[in-house]
Design an enzyme around this catalytic site. Structure first.
Site, mmCIF file in Angstrom:
data_model
loop_
_atom_site.group_PDB
_atom_site.id
_atom_site.type_symbol
_atom_site.label_atom_id
_atom_site.label_comp_id
_atom_site.label_asym_id
_atom_site.label_seq_id
_atom_site.Cartn_x
_atom_site.Cartn_y
_atom_site.Cartn_z
ATOM 1 N N ASP A 1 -0.135 4.275 0.271
ATOM 2 C CA ASP A 1 -0.650 5.219 1.268
ATOM 3 C C ASP A 1 -0.446 4.701 2.694
ATOM 4 O O ASP A 1 -0.757 5.406 3.660
ATOM 5 C CB ASP A 1 -2.119 5.569 1.017
ATOM 6 C CG ASP A 1 -2.963 4.382 0.579
ATOM 7 O OD1 ASP A 1 -2.451 3.249 0.569
ATOM 8 O OD2 ASP A 1 -4.138 4.584 0.230
ATOM 9 N N HIS B 1 0.840 -1.194 0.000
ATOM 10 C CA HIS B 1 0.000 0.000 0.000
ATOM 11 C C HIS B 1 0.877 1.247 0.000
ATOM 12 O O HIS B 1 1.602 1.486 0.967
ATOM 13 C CB HIS B 1 -0.891 0.025 1.242
ATOM 14 C CG HIS B 1 -1.908 -1.075 1.292
ATOM 15 N ND1 HIS B 1 -3.232 -0.866 0.986
ATOM 16 C CD2 HIS B 1 -1.798 -2.386 1.617
ATOM 17 C CE1 HIS B 1 -3.908 -1.996 1.129
ATOM 18 N NE2 HIS B 1 -3.057 -2.952 1.504
ATOM 19 N N GLU C 1 -8.991 -12.189 5.861
ATOM 20 C CA GLU C 1 -8.090 -11.581 6.846
ATOM 21 C C GLU C 1 -8.907 -11.303 8.108
ATOM 22 O O GLU C 1 -8.821 -12.039 9.085
ATOM 23 C CB GLU C 1 -7.473 -10.303 6.289
ATOM 24 C CG GLU C 1 -6.480 -9.639 7.247
ATOM 25 C CD GLU C 1 -5.996 -8.280 6.744
ATOM 26 O OE1 GLU C 1 -4.957 -7.832 7.250
ATOM 27 O OE2 GLU C 1 -6.662 -7.664 5.895
ATOM 28 N N HIS D 1 -9.077 -7.901 -0.908
ATOM 29 C CA HIS D 1 -8.741 -8.242 0.472
ATOM 30 C C HIS D 1 -9.848 -9.143 1.027
ATOM 31 O O HIS D 1 -11.015 -8.734 1.095
ATOM 32 C CB HIS D 1 -8.672 -6.984 1.332
ATOM 33 C CG HIS D 1 -7.405 -6.204 1.199
ATOM 34 N ND1 HIS D 1 -7.047 -5.548 0.036
ATOM 35 C CD2 HIS D 1 -6.410 -5.944 2.099
ATOM 36 C CE1 HIS D 1 -5.887 -4.928 0.236
ATOM 37 N NE2 HIS D 1 -5.477 -5.155 1.465
ATOM 38 N N ASP E 1 2.818 -5.515 2.542
ATOM 39 C CA ASP E 1 1.627 -4.820 3.016
ATOM 40 C C ASP E 1 1.905 -3.322 3.219
ATOM 41 O O ASP E 1 1.711 -2.534 2.316
ATOM 42 C CB ASP E 1 1.081 -5.487 4.279
ATOM 43 C CG ASP E 1 -0.432 -5.326 4.428
ATOM 44 O OD1 ASP E 1 -1.076 -4.798 3.505
ATOM 45 O OD2 ASP E 1 -0.971 -5.743 5.474
ATOM 46 N N ASP E 2 2.348 -2.933 4.411
ATOM 47 C CA ASP E 2 2.644 -1.531 4.729
ATOM 48 C C ASP E 2 4.028 -1.473 5.379
ATOM 49 O O ASP E 2 4.145 -1.463 6.608
ATOM 50 C CB ASP E 2 1.594 -0.958 5.689
ATOM 51 C CG ASP E 2 0.196 -1.035 5.122
ATOM 52 O OD1 ASP E 2 -0.192 -0.132 4.386
ATOM 53 O OD2 ASP E 2 -0.521 -2.017 5.417
ATOM 54 N N GLY F 1 -10.532 -2.769 3.398
ATOM 55 C CA GLY F 1 -11.284 -2.183 4.508
ATOM 56 C C GLY F 1 -12.051 -3.225 5.296
ATOM 57 O O GLY F 1 -11.627 -4.381 5.416
#
Length: 332
Positions: free
Chosen positions: A15, A13, A199, A196, A277-278, A169
């Site tokens: 962001d 991601h 999860e 997604h 992921d992040d 989300g």
């Protein structure tokens, strides 16, 4: 990690991957308040070094990160820096995903202009980087179907610059059935689909992503392990899994690396891959996932190389692009 195979990150991601120094710079420029005003104090509120109670405790940190995106130049900057950072890590190929509505929301930016700024920032980064980059647009289901329509329309303004559509989300409270028309429009635009699922939700959310939204890849998909029929379906239909070992532990999706089903997925013949992921929030890079997290999850050197080959297979590359990546690693 096999050096003769490309280093590929399919689930990152942009962001959720903003440099701490950039956060400080943008906060000072726009007179924004952050919970820390040095790298050390800010990192305590952004980065994770152990398990959190749940996914939402993780996402609070992403909210903090995007709070500094006060104008379009900031969006452009973080996109460019994501490319620079992927290049610095030594990645050969990365698919960067972003949610324009999420990025626009806190400072009431125009989501379409955010998409334009991200595309411009990616192009700036590409000019100086060796890494190959493609973009995935996210619909943030947490804000509901109407917001996702705005978000989809924004992404479609740069249709040719987007490779795939994602849904991220709150998968528990906003089921796939609410976004069927959104994803039909995305597929009609020529985009591939990743979602997604599996999860925060269970195996049924993975089935819904495939059957209702047309997903050919799944982001996370950890709970697929609970449904033997789904495991067979994912294997037989060559549906890829974008797994994120460290992130899955930090969000309490799994209790530990040793408990992660990655090894079982590979043994069952699933196209399971390793991703970040992040990275800034998780305080990792992709090499950490290969060299530290994967062995912690019980993967052998051969299994780690298999995950690399899987990533090359499921990446949204043309045959010529795939061949070029392999040629760049000295393989025919």
């Amino acid at each position: 990690m096999n050096p003769k195979l490309p280093l590929i990150d399919l689930h990152r991601h942009l962001d959720g991957n903003i440099r701490l120094q950039t956060m400080l710079d943008l906060a000072r420029e726009h007179k924004l308040k952050l919970p820390g005003d040095t790298l050390e104090t800010l990192s305590q509120h952004v980065q994770i070094h152990g398990p959190l109670p749940d996914l939402w405790s993780f996402l609070v940190r992403v909210d903090l990160m995007v709070s500094v995106l006060a104008d379009l130049d900031a969006c452009r900057r973080i996109a460019r820096e994501n490319v620079e950072d992927a290049d610095r890590e030594g990645l050969d190929y990365v698919e960067l995903r972003f949610s324009p509505y999420f990025m626009a929301r806190q400072h009431q930016l125009d989501p379409a202009k955010v998409v334009e700024a991200v595309v411009a920032g990616i192009e700036e980064g590409r000019r100086k980087a060796r890494v190959k980059v493609k973009l995935i647009g996210i619909l943030s289901r947490t804000f509901g179907p109407e917001a996702c329509t705005i978000e989809l329309n924004a992404l479609l303004t740069q249709k040719a610059q987007i490779t795939a559509l994602d849904l991220a989300g709150d998968e528990k409270n906003w089921p796939a059935e609410l976004f069927v028309e959104h994803f039909k429009r995305g597929r009609d635009a020529g985009w591939s689909v990743t979602v997604h699922a599996g999860e925060a939700g269970g195996a049924p959310s993975v089935w819904a992503a495939i059957r209702q939204l047309g997903a050919t890849r799944i982001g996370h998909g950890v709970r697929s392990i609970d449904d033997p029929r789904l495991m067979d379906y994912l294997r037989d239909h060559r549906i890829g899994l974008e797994l994120n070992l460290t992130s899955n532990v930090q969000t309490n999706t799994v209790p530990s690396l040793a408990a992660h089903p990655m090894k079982q997925f590979l043994a069952h013949g699933l196209l399971a891959t390793l991703n970040t992921d992040d990275p800034v929030i998780s305080a990792i890079d992709l090499k950490h996932e290969f060299e530290k997290a994967a062995p912690g999850a019980g993967l052998t050197a051969d299994e780690i190389a298999l995950a690399q080959r899987n990533a090359l297979e499921i990446a949204w590359l043309t045959p010529a692009e795939r061949a070029a990546l392999l040629a760049g690693k000295g393989k025919s």
